[in-house]
Design a protein around this motif. Structure first.
Motif, PDB file in Angstrom:
ATOM      1  N   TYR A 230       0.828  -1.204   0.000  1.00 45.87           N
ATOM      2  CA  TYR A 230       0.000   0.000   0.000  1.00 45.87           C
ATOM      3  C   TYR A 230       0.866   1.259   0.000  1.00 45.87           C
TER       4      TYR A 230
ATOM      5  N   THR B 298       2.443   1.961  -3.431  1.00 42.84           N
ATOM      6  CA  THR B 298       1.497   2.357  -4.488  1.00 42.84           C
ATOM      7  C   THR B 298       0.613   3.525  -4.063  1.00 42.84           C
ATOM      8  N   TYR B 299       0.929   4.168  -2.973  1.00 44.73           N
ATOM      9  CA  TYR B 299       0.096   5.263  -2.469  1.00 44.73           C
ATOM     10  C   TYR B 299       0.057   6.412  -3.472  1.00 44.73           C
ATOM     11  N   ASN B 300      -1.146   6.848  -3.801  1.00 45.52           N
ATOM     12  CA  ASN B 300      -1.360   7.933  -4.768  1.00 45.52           C
ATOM     13  C   ASN B 300      -0.728   7.634  -6.123  1.00 45.52           C
ATOM     14  N   ASP B 301      -0.789   6.383  -6.527  1.00 41.23           N
ATOM     15  CA  ASP B 301      -0.213   5.993  -7.817  1.00 41.23           C
ATOM     16  C   ASP B 301      -1.203   6.319  -8.932  1.00 41.23           C
ATOM     17  N   ASN B 302      -0.721   7.016  -9.946  1.00 40.41           N
ATOM     18  CA  ASN B 302      -1.561   7.376 -11.090  1.00 40.41           C
ATOM     19  C   ASN B 302      -1.206   6.592 -12.351  1.00 40.41           C
TER      20      ASN B 302
ATOM     21  N   CYS C 186      -1.666   3.340 -12.897  1.00 43.41           N
ATOM     22  CA  CYS C 186      -2.638   2.261 -13.139  1.00 43.41           C
ATOM     23  C   CYS C 186      -1.965   0.929 -13.457  1.00 43.41           C
TER      24      CYS C 186
ATOM     25  N   ARG D 216      -3.310  -1.971  -9.815  1.00 43.29           N
ATOM     26  CA  ARG D 216      -4.554  -1.464  -9.250  1.00 43.29           C
ATOM     27  C   ARG D 216      -5.198  -2.440  -8.275  1.00 43.29           C
TER      28      ARG D 216
ATOM     29  N   ILE E 271      -1.067   6.977   7.049  1.00 49.32           N
ATOM     30  CA  ILE E 271      -1.578   7.627   5.836  1.00 49.32           C
ATOM     31  C   ILE E 271      -2.742   6.866   5.224  1.00 49.32           C
ATOM     32  N   TYR E 272      -3.087   5.704   5.803  1.00 50.86           N
ATOM     33  CA  TYR E 272      -4.173   4.914   5.228  1.00 50.86           C
ATOM     34  C   TYR E 272      -5.476   5.682   5.377  1.00 50.86           C
ATOM     35  N   PRO E 273      -6.179   5.932   4.263  1.00 53.50           N
ATOM     36  CA  PRO E 273      -7.408   6.725   4.339  1.00 53.50           C
ATOM     37  C   PRO E 273      -8.528   5.952   5.019  1.00 53.50           C
TER      38      PRO E 273
ATOM     39  N   ARG F 287       7.093   6.472 -10.635  1.00 57.53           N
ATOM     40  CA  ARG F 287       6.514   5.404  -9.833  1.00 57.53           C
ATOM     41  C   ARG F 287       6.657   4.057 -10.536  1.00 57.53           C
TER      42      ARG F 287
END
Length: 350
Positions: free
Chosen positions: A22, A25-29, A31, A34, A86-88, A285
């Motif tokens: 996690y 891959t945090y805030n990974d754009n 794709c 996933r 940081i886990y939402p 990333r």
């Protein structure tokens, strides 16, 4: 005491990779990763990579194994705490409900799922309770070195046959898999042989099938086809013991060896991951993911370095031909950097 030992191993082998995956891959754009399965696989490769980064220089500097154990455990703890912080939490219950709806089994999927789970349970049973009686001579080297690491508190400085102090064997000191087994045994309290021959084959067999599930997801859109693929693959593995060089032997017989982890888990994951990475526009990333996979392979065996260089090169050529244009070579460079460095160090220092 037994439950405490099991709990420690579950934290290291199950919870920690999930947090690392996690965090990576945090805030990974991009794709690229996933699904939770792919993130967990990357998290475990990140754990192996981190151990390798710490183990090799500390071994070369002749720092004690106890110091490595403390430093690695401390780093893992810090990273896991960061991941938890940081886990939402907002919308977590909605996401879980949505995920449960997505995995609802319909039509014939339950039949294929049951068949696959049955085949998997058979393989897990033999992985946990049966031992290899042929073609397993490497144990005199691997398992003995792991046990000696704990008893002597130093790394790669003992001849595994005579027990005498020897200079570094640079064929081994540039890898960390044997020391990683010793780490699992030391922090959990289980004997090295139990960790190597029972716990690791069972756990990494599950990890291997997570990789194969990831591959099935890349090949097929329908879940029904994915389960069929896993069923056929399981049968092929069960009845595919042709030689000690077959993938079946590595997966179902000697999965505690570094070269078995490499061939049965990391290389299949890399082969399926690379095409998606190569066709991406340059992304730091994605390059980070490639480096993690490369370092994890380097941590297992020197053979991994050569295999990685071949795979990165062949895949770059094939994707360039398929797309009819030259792919961005920066991912290739990032992937080959660590394997090439490891091979150069071995050739210079041996």
């Amino acid at each position: 005491m037994f439950m405490l030992k099991c709990m420690i191993l579950c934290i290291i082998l199950l919870a920690v990779p999930a947090f690392l995956g996690y965090l990576a891959t945090y805030n990974d754009n991009s794709c690229l990763l996933r699904s939770p399965v792919s993130k967990y696989i990357l998290g475990h490769l990140a754990a192996l990579s981190l151990f390798w980064i710490l183990c090799v220089p500390m071994a070369l500097l002749k720092i004690s194994f106890t110091a490595l154990t403390i430093v690695y455990s401390l780093v893992l703890s810090i990273l896991c705490i960061i991941a938890i912080r940081i886990y939402p939490k907002k919308g977590l219950s909605e996401k879980r409900t949505h995920n449960w709806k997505r995995i609802k089994i319909i039509r014939f999927e339950n039949i294929y799922l049951f068949l696959f789970l049955l085949l998997l349970c058979v393989q897990l049973y033999f992985a946990a309770f049966y031992e290899s009686t042929v073609w397993s001579y490497d144990d005199f080297d691997y398992v003995v070195r792991s046990l000696d690491t704990i008893t002597s508190d130093h790394m790669f400085l003992t001849d595994v046959i005579s027990g005498e102090a020897v200079p570094f064997s640079f064929k081994r000191v540039l890898n960390s898999w044997d020391i990683y087994i010793a780490y699992l045994a030391k922090v959990s309290g289980f004997h090295v042989t139990t960790v190597a021959h029972t716990i690791i084959p069972t756990f990494f067999l599950l990890l291997a099938y997570l990789v194969y599930a990831y591959i099935a997801g890349q090949l097929f859109d329908k879940r029904e086809n994915q389960w069929i693929f896993l069923c056929i693959l399981s049968v092929a593995f069960i009845f595919g013991l042709y030689s000690p060089y077959s993938l079946t032997f590595r997966l179902l017989v000697t999965l505690w060896q570094g070269k078995a982890i490499l061939s049965a888990i990391i290389l299949p994951f890399l082969i399926v991951f690379l095409p998606n990475a190569y066709i991406q526009k340059w992304n730091l990333r994605a390059a980070f993911y490639v480096i993690i996979i490369s370092m994890a392979a380097c941590s297992l065996t020197l053979m991994g370095s050569g295999m990685l260089l071949i795979i990165y090169t062949v895949m770059l050529i094939l994707i360039s031909i398929y797309k009819r244009k030259c792919m961005d070579p920066r991912y290739y460079i990032c992937g080959c950097a660590m394997p090439a460095l490891q091979m150069m160090l071995y050739l210079v220092m041996r």
